[in-house]
Write a protein that holds these residues in place. Sequence first.
Motif, PDB file in Angstrom:
ATOM      1  N   ALA A 263      42.378  70.304  26.968  1.00 19.18           N
ATOM      2  CA  ALA A 263      41.156  69.960  26.236  1.00 19.18           C
ATOM      3  C   ALA A 263      40.170  69.225  27.133  1.00 19.18           C
ATOM      4  O   ALA A 263      38.958  69.492  27.107  1.00 19.18           O
ATOM      5  CB  ALA A 263      41.494  69.107  25.014  1.00 19.18           C
ATOM      6  N   LEU A 264      40.685  68.304  27.965  1.00 13.71           N
ATOM      7  CA  LEU A 264      39.818  67.571  28.892  1.00 13.71           C
ATOM      8  C   LEU A 264      39.173  68.512  29.901  1.00 13.71           C
ATOM      9  O   LEU A 264      37.983  68.376  30.216  1.00 13.71           O
ATOM     10  CB  LEU A 264      40.628  66.499  29.620  1.00 13.71           C
ATOM     11  CG  LEU A 264      40.969  65.235  28.832  1.00 13.71           C
ATOM     12  CD1 LEU A 264      41.894  64.340  29.648  1.00 13.71           C
ATOM     13  CD2 LEU A 264      39.706  64.477  28.446  1.00 13.71           C
ATOM     14  N   VAL A 265      39.954  69.454  30.411  1.00 15.84           N
ATOM     15  CA  VAL A 265      39.410  70.424  31.370  1.00 15.84           C
ATOM     16  C   VAL A 265      38.256  71.199  30.745  1.00 15.84           C
ATOM     17  O   VAL A 265      37.181  71.346  31.346  1.00 15.84           O
ATOM     18  CB  VAL A 265      40.514  71.388  31.842  1.00 15.84           C
ATOM     19  CG1 VAL A 265      39.908  72.560  32.627  1.00 15.84           C
ATOM     20  CG2 VAL A 265      41.534  70.653  32.697  1.00 15.84           C
ATOM     21  N   ILE A 266      38.469  71.690  29.536  1.00 17.79           N
ATOM     22  CA  ILE A 266      37.428  72.475  28.854  1.00 17.79           C
ATOM     23  C   ILE A 266      36.180  71.631  28.634  1.00 17.79           C
ATOM     24  O   ILE A 266      35.046  72.077  28.895  1.00 17.79           O
ATOM     25  CB  ILE A 266      37.957  73.012  27.510  1.00 17.79           C
ATOM     26  CG1 ILE A 266      39.060  74.044  27.757  1.00 17.79           C
ATOM     27  CG2 ILE A 266      36.829  73.622  26.686  1.00 17.79           C
ATOM     28  CD1 ILE A 266      39.787  74.485  26.498  1.00 17.79           C
ATOM     29  N   LEU A 267      36.346  70.387  28.185  1.00 22.71           N
ATOM     30  CA  LEU A 267      35.193  69.523  27.908  1.00 22.71           C
ATOM     31  C   LEU A 267      34.433  69.168  29.181  1.00 22.71           C
ATOM     32  O   LEU A 267      33.192  69.138  29.183  1.00 22.71           O
ATOM     33  CB  LEU A 267      35.667  68.247  27.201  1.00 22.71           C
ATOM     34  CG  LEU A 267      36.188  68.433  25.770  1.00 22.71           C
ATOM     35  CD1 LEU A 267      36.769  67.128  25.245  1.00 22.71           C
ATOM     36  CD2 LEU A 267      35.077  68.937  24.849  1.00 22.71           C
ATOM     37  N   ILE A 268      35.149  68.903  30.260  1.00 23.72           N
ATOM     38  CA  ILE A 268      34.479  68.581  31.529  1.00 23.72           C
ATOM     39  C   ILE A 268      33.688  69.779  32.033  1.00 23.72           C
ATOM     40  O   ILE A 268      32.541  69.644  32.475  1.00 23.72           O
ATOM     41  CB  ILE A 268      35.504  68.120  32.583  1.00 23.72           C
ATOM     42  CG1 ILE A 268      36.093  66.761  32.203  1.00 23.72           C
ATOM     43  CG2 ILE A 268      34.851  68.027  33.967  1.00 23.72           C
ATOM     44  CD1 ILE A 268      37.235  66.305  33.103  1.00 23.72           C
ATOM     45  N   VAL A 269      34.293  70.967  31.976  1.00 26.00           N
ATOM     46  CA  VAL A 269      33.597  72.177  32.442  1.00 26.00           C
ATOM     47  C   VAL A 269      32.368  72.451  31.580  1.00 26.00           C
ATOM     48  O   VAL A 269      31.297  72.806  32.099  1.00 26.00           O
ATOM     49  CB  VAL A 269      34.552  73.389  32.439  1.00 26.00           C
ATOM     50  CG1 VAL A 269      33.789  74.676  32.730  1.00 26.00           C
ATOM     51  CG2 VAL A 269      35.660  73.195  33.470  1.00 26.00           C
ATOM     52  N   ILE A 270      32.486  72.271  30.263  1.00 23.95           N
ATOM     53  CA  ILE A 270      31.336  72.464  29.376  1.00 23.95           C
ATOM     54  C   ILE A 270      30.219  71.483  29.728  1.00 23.95           C
ATOM     55  O   ILE A 270      29.039  71.856  29.821  1.00 23.95           O
ATOM     56  CB  ILE A 270      31.750  72.310  27.903  1.00 23.95           C
ATOM     57  CG1 ILE A 270      32.621  73.489  27.464  1.00 23.95           C
ATOM     58  CG2 ILE A 270      30.514  72.211  26.996  1.00 23.95           C
ATOM     59  CD1 ILE A 270      33.183  73.345  26.063  1.00 23.95           C
ATOM     60  N   ALA A 271      30.577  70.210  29.929  1.00 20.70           N
ATOM     61  CA  ALA A 271      29.576  69.206  30.286  1.00 20.70           C
ATOM     62  C   ALA A 271      28.893  69.552  31.600  1.00 20.70           C
ATOM     63  O   ALA A 271      27.667  69.381  31.745  1.00 20.70           O
ATOM     64  CB  ALA A 271      30.230  67.827  30.375  1.00 20.70           C
TER      65      ALA A 271
ATOM     66  N   ALA B  44      28.731  62.163  29.719  1.00 20.93           N
ATOM     67  CA  ALA B  44      29.919  62.799  29.135  1.00 20.93           C
ATOM     68  C   ALA B  44      31.033  62.930  30.162  1.00 20.93           C
ATOM     69  O   ALA B  44      32.208  62.616  29.883  1.00 20.93           O
ATOM     70  CB  ALA B  44      29.547  64.171  28.575  1.00 20.93           C
ATOM     71  N   ILE B  45      30.699  63.377  31.373  1.00 20.23           N
ATOM     72  CA  ILE B  45      31.715  63.544  32.412  1.00 20.23           C
ATOM     73  C   ILE B  45      32.304  62.193  32.794  1.00 20.23           C
ATOM     74  O   ILE B  45      33.518  62.054  32.993  1.00 20.23           O
ATOM     75  CB  ILE B  45      31.104  64.246  33.643  1.00 20.23           C
ATOM     76  CG1 ILE B  45      30.701  65.682  33.281  1.00 20.23           C
ATOM     77  CG2 ILE B  45      32.088  64.254  34.813  1.00 20.23           C
ATOM     78  CD1 ILE B  45      29.831  66.357  34.309  1.00 20.23           C
ATOM     79  N   GLY B  46      31.441  61.165  32.886  1.00 24.63           N
ATOM     80  CA  GLY B  46      31.932  59.826  33.200  1.00 24.63           C
ATOM     81  C   GLY B  46      32.934  59.327  32.180  1.00 24.63           C
ATOM     82  O   GLY B  46      33.973  58.747  32.537  1.00 24.63           O
ATOM     83  N   CYS B  47      32.655  59.564  30.913  1.00 32.85           N
ATOM     84  CA  CYS B  47      33.588  59.143  29.851  1.00 32.85           C
ATOM     85  C   CYS B  47      34.895  59.924  29.944  1.00 32.85           C
ATOM     86  O   CYS B  47      35.991  59.347  29.811  1.00 32.85           O
ATOM     87  CB  CYS B  47      32.947  59.351  28.480  1.00 32.85           C
ATOM     88  SG  CYS B  47      31.540  58.263  28.133  1.00 32.85           S
ATOM     89  N   LEU B  48      34.813  61.218  30.179  1.00 33.40           N
ATOM     90  CA  LEU B  48      36.008  62.067  30.178  1.00 33.40           C
ATOM     91  C   LEU B  48      36.929  61.757  31.351  1.00 33.40           C
ATOM     92  O   LEU B  48      38.155  61.651  31.178  1.00 33.40           O
ATOM     93  CB  LEU B  48      35.595  63.540  30.199  1.00 33.40           C
ATOM     94  CG  LEU B  48      34.935  64.067  28.920  1.00 33.40           C
ATOM     95  CD1 LEU B  48      34.306  65.441  29.163  1.00 33.40           C
ATOM     96  CD2 LEU B  48      35.946  64.146  27.779  1.00 33.40           C
ATOM     97  N   ILE B  49      36.375  61.614  32.554  1.00 38.82           N
ATOM     98  CA  ILE B  49      37.248  61.405  33.718  1.00 38.82           C
ATOM     99  C   ILE B  49      37.854  60.004  33.718  1.00 38.82           C
ATOM    100  O   ILE B  49      38.876  59.772  34.380  1.00 38.82           O
ATOM    101  CB  ILE B  49      36.508  61.671  35.051  1.00 38.82           C
ATOM    102  CG1 ILE B  49      35.403  60.650  35.280  1.00 38.82           C
ATOM    103  CG2 ILE B  49      35.982  63.088  35.109  1.00 38.82           C
ATOM    104  CD1 ILE B  49      34.749  60.788  36.650  1.00 38.82           C
ATOM    105  N   ASN B  50      37.250  59.085  32.967  1.00 42.02           N
ATOM    106  CA  ASN B  50      37.800  57.727  32.930  1.00 42.02           C
ATOM    107  C   ASN B  50      38.806  57.526  31.805  1.00 42.02           C
ATOM    108  O   ASN B  50      39.343  56.424  31.645  1.00 42.02           O
ATOM    109  CB  ASN B  50      36.669  56.704  32.825  1.00 42.02           C
ATOM    110  CG  ASN B  50      36.023  56.433  34.175  1.00 42.02           C
ATOM    111  OD1 ASN B  50      36.619  55.815  35.044  1.00 42.02           O
ATOM    112  ND2 ASN B  50      34.809  56.928  34.349  1.00 42.02           N
ATOM    113  N   LEU B  51      39.070  58.573  31.034  1.00 41.67           N
ATOM    114  CA  LEU B  51      40.139  58.477  30.051  1.00 41.67           C
ATOM    115  C   LEU B  51      41.501  58.332  30.731  1.00 41.67           C
ATOM    116  O   LEU B  51      42.409  57.700  30.194  1.00 41.67           O
ATOM    117  CB  LEU B  51      40.140  59.717  29.148  1.00 41.67           C
ATOM    118  CG  LEU B  51      38.986  59.829  28.149  1.00 41.67           C
ATOM    119  CD1 LEU B  51      39.070  61.162  27.411  1.00 41.67           C
ATOM    120  CD2 LEU B  51      39.007  58.668  27.165  1.00 41.67           C
ATOM    121  N   ALA B  52      41.640  58.918  31.939  1.00 39.37           N
ATOM    122  CA  ALA B  52      42.918  58.855  32.662  1.00 39.37           C
ATOM    123  C   ALA B  52      43.272  57.432  33.072  1.00 39.37           C
ATOM    124  O   ALA B  52      44.372  56.948  32.755  1.00 39.37           O
ATOM    125  CB  ALA B  52      42.892  59.788  33.867  1.00 39.37           C
TER     126      ALA B  52
END
Length: 290
Positions: free
Chosen positions: A139-147, A189-197
């Motif tokens: 899901a994270l991969v899909i959201l990052i690519v979409i962003a 959006a990308i900043g939020c997603l990659i910092n979930l890890a």
Amino acid sequence: TLRIIVIILSFFALWNLSKLPFYWENQPYTDVTYNATECSAAAREQHCSGLVTQYNLFRAFGIESPYKLRSDKDLFLIPHTAMGVALEVLLIFGILHGREGLYDRSKLFFPMAIVFALHILPAAEGIPDSLAGAPVNEALVILIVIACCVGIVGMRKEYVDKRAELLETGEEPDAGERANSLIVWSWVAIGCLINLAPLGEWGMMFLGGGAVPHPDVPHPDSGHDVYAKMGCPWVGRILAMFCLFTVFMYAFDDYAKLRGSSWRSPFSNEGPALFQVATMPYPDVEDMFE
């Protein structure tokens, strides 16, 4: 608020950067290479435990973790960590400079974020998928690519609009202002997603996950993943060095511009400067400090 965000991102970048020396110098056992005779001794070495989360703390201070990593160290963890650090640094520059220069930084940020995301897919079955029992990584991969795609559309729109402005007025628009809302919100959006890890990693540290298993052996799937079977660890290390060098040169370029120097990096939007770097591989800023 922005200062707090910058401090948090800087901490995450330094935290992940601190893992690289330990990934680099040590070759922990996997399920394939595990030596039961050697590791059954009372004075067993740390590499007998395999890869664990917070590997920097484990190697430096002996702090154990119940969570085992299954992905290959050289082709996944090293380049993935380096890309994560590079993206964090670019995010910090994006926050500090705002819209100024965001268009040009997007030329590096979006492609790197896409590679960062796609690089997860062969190792997606690891944490947090294995803990959540759900396709969180996918899901994270899909959201990052979409962003990223939204941001690229924004860059295309910006290019077309500025091109039309140039044809109409005959004046080159200020490149520093070339960042519409699509680009800005894609960065957010990308900043939020990659910092979930890193947030999840620290959450696991504080919440705990039970006792360290005994016998403390590598993950049963380690050494069997797609990256481990490729058998070319040097590729991951070269990619990691390239990512860190690239973001360092971008930072150096910004520093030189701040000091008013004409020096530029090999990746400057003014064109490659390989000859310039070969003859003067540092910004000429001595006069600025007098």
